[in-house]
Structure formats: C-alpha cells, structure tokens
Design a protein around this motif. Structure first.
Motif, PDB file in Angstrom:
ATOM      1  N   SER A  45      42.250  56.001  -4.145  1.00  0.00           N
ATOM      2  CA  SER A  45      41.374  54.865  -3.833  1.00  0.00           C
ATOM      3  C   SER A  45      41.797  53.614  -4.597  1.00  0.00           C
ATOM      4  CB  SER A  45      39.919  55.208  -4.158  1.00  0.00           C
ATOM      5  OG  SER A  45      39.438  56.225  -3.309  1.00  0.00           O
ATOM      6  N   VAL A  46      42.253  53.810  -5.834  1.00  0.00           N
ATOM      7  CA  VAL A  46      42.738  52.674  -6.625  1.00  0.00           C
ATOM      8  C   VAL A  46      43.954  52.046  -5.949  1.00  0.00           C
ATOM      9  CG1 VAL A  46      43.756  51.973  -8.829  1.00  0.00           C
ATOM     10  CG2 VAL A  46      41.837  53.575  -8.797  1.00  0.00           C
ATOM     11  N   ASN A  47      44.891  52.879  -5.511  1.00  0.00           N
ATOM     12  CA  ASN A  47      46.081  52.359  -4.831  1.00  0.00           C
ATOM     13  C   ASN A  47      45.716  51.654  -3.530  1.00  0.00           C
ATOM     14  OD1 ASN A  47      47.841  53.301  -6.800  1.00  0.00           O
ATOM     15  ND2 ASN A  47      48.113  55.286  -5.800  1.00  0.00           N
ATOM     16  N   HIS A  48      44.764  52.231  -2.805  1.00  0.00           N
ATOM     17  CA  HIS A  48      44.338  51.624  -1.541  1.00  0.00           C
ATOM     18  C   HIS A  48      43.694  50.261  -1.783  1.00  0.00           C
ATOM     19  CE1 HIS A  48      43.020  51.153   2.510  1.00  0.00           C
ATOM     20  NE2 HIS A  48      41.740  51.392   2.263  1.00  0.00           N
ATOM     21  N   PHE A  49      42.829  50.185  -2.771  1.00  0.00           N
ATOM     22  CA  PHE A  49      42.171  48.920  -3.099  1.00  0.00           C
ATOM     23  C   PHE A  49      43.201  47.880  -3.539  1.00  0.00           C
ATOM     24  CE2 PHE A  49      39.225  46.598  -6.266  1.00  0.00           C
ATOM     25  CZ  PHE A  49      38.793  45.707  -5.299  1.00  0.00           C
ATOM     26  N   GLN A  50      44.146  48.304  -4.337  1.00  0.00           N
ATOM     27  CA  GLN A  50      45.188  47.397  -4.816  1.00  0.00           C
ATOM     28  C   GLN A  50      46.019  46.857  -3.653  1.00  0.00           C
ATOM     29  OE1 GLN A  50      46.868  47.920  -8.938  1.00  0.00           O
ATOM     30  NE2 GLN A  50      48.541  48.752  -7.732  1.00  0.00           N
ATOM     31  N   ASN A  51      46.354  47.718  -2.709  1.00  0.00           N
ATOM     32  CA  ASN A  51      47.120  47.285  -1.533  1.00  0.00           C
ATOM     33  C   ASN A  51      46.312  46.322  -0.667  1.00  0.00           C
ATOM     34  OD1 ASN A  51      49.321  48.838  -2.289  1.00  0.00           O
ATOM     35  ND2 ASN A  51      48.702  50.607  -1.064  1.00  0.00           N
ATOM     36  N   ARG A  52      45.030  46.603  -0.531  1.00  0.00           N
ATOM     37  CA  ARG A  52      44.166  45.714   0.252  1.00  0.00           C
ATOM     38  C   ARG A  52      44.056  44.337  -0.407  1.00  0.00           C
ATOM     39  NH1 ARG A  52      40.189  47.599   3.524  1.00  0.00           N
ATOM     40  NH2 ARG A  52      39.871  45.356   3.843  1.00  0.00           N
TER      41      ARG A  52
END
Length: 349
Positions: free
Chosen positions: A46-53
């Motif tokens: 989720s951290v990686n997804h948020f960072q990419n977003r």
C-alpha cells in the motif's frame, strides 16, 4: 436554525463547529477493513501504491516521509545545508524552523510583505547572504508568493517549496517540494508527508535518507491505504471547499474580501480574513457564542518564540494581529456551513 443563532443566550448548548476536521467516510473505512481482512499490514504494498499515485499526481518523483517536518528535514539534508543559512518566514508553523535546526543549518527569518500573508522576493533577498544555502518558499493557505526564481538561481540558492498547506505540483524551477498529510491537511493519512523533486540525483539522496528507519519512522500500509482513498476523492474535497468558501464570500462585507485572494486567483485551503479590528480574542469570543471555533493564521510568530524583537518584523506582527481563519473544511455539513454564514452576518453586521 437561524432562530438558535439569533437567540444566542438560550440555555441549550450548541454543538461545536470545529475549525478543522478530516473528511473520513465509508470509503476509508471499507479500505481499512479490506486491508485488515487480507492481513496486508506490513508488506509495503500500500505504501508503494500510494507513493506511485503521488508521483503521478504531483508530476515529479515522490517519496513518502513520516511527517511534513521530517519531509522538510530530509529535503534540507539532501542539499547539504549544514553549517549554512536557510531563509524562512517568521509567519509560519514553528515546525519549519525546527526542521532547519535539525538539518544543522542557521535559520534566518524574513518579514512578510506589507498587508500580505506571504514573503515576497524582495523580503527574501534582503535576508540572503553569501552564507545562504536555501530558501524555504512557503505557500500559506494555498497562496503562491511568487513565481520568478531567477534571483535565487543566480546566487546558487536552492528553493524548497513548502506545500504543506497547498497540495499540488511544485513550481517549474523549484529544487524540491515538501508536503504534509497531517489530519488537518488537504488529504490526510493521520500523520505523514512526502518529498517531490525532478532531479534524479537529489531524489536518490532524499530517498536514501528517508529509508533509514533508525532516523525516519516509515509510514504504515494502513496509513498509506487511507492516503490512496483520500487522493481518489481529492477532486471532490477541493470542489466542496470552494463551494463553502463561495458561500462565505457572498455573506462577508466587501471590505473583508481581498480581490486577489478570495476571487479564485489562488486555490485557498483555509478561509483566512484580514479583520480591521485586530482583536483576535474578541472575535474568538463572538464566534464562540454561536458555537463556532476560529483560529489565528498561525499559532505564533517564530521570532517571538526564540526571543527576537518585533521591530524587525512589523508586517508579520500586523498580519498576526489581524488575521483570522474560519472553518471551511470539506467535512462541514450544510447545516454547519449555514451556521457559520449566519454568524458571519452577525459578527460583521
């Protein structure tokens, strides 16, 4: 409802209209339940997804930080300000000042422009010297103080944009931007922040710093999943805030509305007003009689916190004395907005 406001001395206590309150609804609750049910609490997805977003939205490489203050500290460390001067406003959250100290730099405080909430180019340049390594360009309440960076670039002064009250991409020539996702910000993860920049070498340095868990506590997947939902509905939150502010502007007397600030030149993130009375405590009591909480623009002036005289910062002192901020968060209900509108009409009748 209006009857309650008109007869403010009734014994029935009004429910408080808060100055700040995050917009959390079923969307966030459902996402948190999903994450807990899957057991994905610490794998970092989720951290990686948020960072990419965030990278896509801010149009720059972006790395997550534990808070806005830690984001600023990491940004300052990445441009090697230790032992040098950093120029920042005195009219700012004190966390900015402490981030400069934590990075090993010497804070140099600048005064606001006259009757402005921002520090202009001239005021910043007056404080700059041959020892100045960086300028922190703060966007208070969403207001961009200036666009031209050439004077600072010619002096090899790095420009860090503090966008903790202005969620959006950095200016074209800024070296780095920092963000906060505290509970009172435009999107929230409870705690949290981010650093965004276009220079690959600088981004690598700041990313390496923020991955040091001995110094910077990492964001959790629960926090990040909250951030993703907040980012998904940011367009709605922004429009809701704009509609609330439009209602306030319609209710306010003309002399309280700054044509440049309140007529959509900037995306205001707080409903701030320059009140000629200059007596915040009096206004606070008046709004409190209607169950409404107001705030100052900033809680304190940094130069006062560290024992410096008001003489060097007359415009900031004037701004501090005359600025009030009224509730305009997207989580306000229509009835709460109407209560604020009616209070505005009574306070400034």
């Amino acid at each position: 409802m209006n009857g309650i406001l008109l007869n403010r001395n009734k014994s029935k206590k009004l429910e408080e209209v808060p100055h700040s309150r995050p917009h959390i609804d079923q969307l966030e609750l459902d996402e948190l339940k999903r994450l807990i049910a899957e057991g994905s609490l610490a794998d970092g997805s989720s951290v990686n997804h948020f960072q990419n977003r965030l990278t896509a939205y801010l149009k720059n490489q972006t790395v997550i930080a534990p808070s806005g203050r830690k984001a600023l500290t990491a940004a300052l460390l990445s441009i090697d300000v230790s032992g040098y001067e950093v120029v920042l406003p005195t009219y700012v959250c004190e966390a900015v000042y402490y981030a400069v100290l934590q990075a090993g730099a010497h804070p140099v405080l600048a005064d606001n422009a006259e009757k402005k909430w921002t520090v202009d180019i001239e005021s910043n340049l007056q404080r700059a010297s041959s020892r100045t390594a960086a300028l922190i360009k703060v966007h208070p309440f969403g207001i961009n103080p200036f666009e031209d960076f050439s004077e600072f670039s010619s002096r090899s002064i790095a420009v860090i944009e503090d966008l903790c009250q202005a969620f959006g991409p950095t200016s074209e020539n800024a070296d780095v931007g920092v963000y906060s996702f505290f509970a009172t910000k435009e999107i929230t993860t409870g705690q949290g922040g981010a650093v965004s920049c276009s220079d690959k070498n600088l981004f690598t340095k700041v990313s390496d710093l923020l991955r040091d868990e001995a110094v910077f506590t990492p964001m959790t997947d629960l926090q990040a999943s909250l951030g993703v939902v907040q980012l998904d509905k940011f367009g709605y939150l922004k429009k809701r805030r704009e509609r609330i502010m439009s209602e306030y502007v319609s209710a306010l007397p003309e002399y309280l509305c700054d044509p440049e600030i309140h007529r959509r030149k900037f995306d205001l993130t707080r409903m701030i007003l320059w009140d000629p009375l200059g007596d915040f405590e009096q206004r606070r009591k008046e709004f409190a009689e209607y169950g409404i909480t107001i705030r100052r623009g900033v809680d304190a002036l940094v130069h006062r916190k560290i024992g410096l005289s008001d003489i060097e910062y007359p415009n900031s002192v004037n701004c501090f004395d005359h600025t009030i901020s009224i509730p305009a968060v997207p989580s306000l209900t229509d009835s709460e907005v109407e209560r604020v509108v009616q209070a505005i009409k009574k306070v400034w009748k």
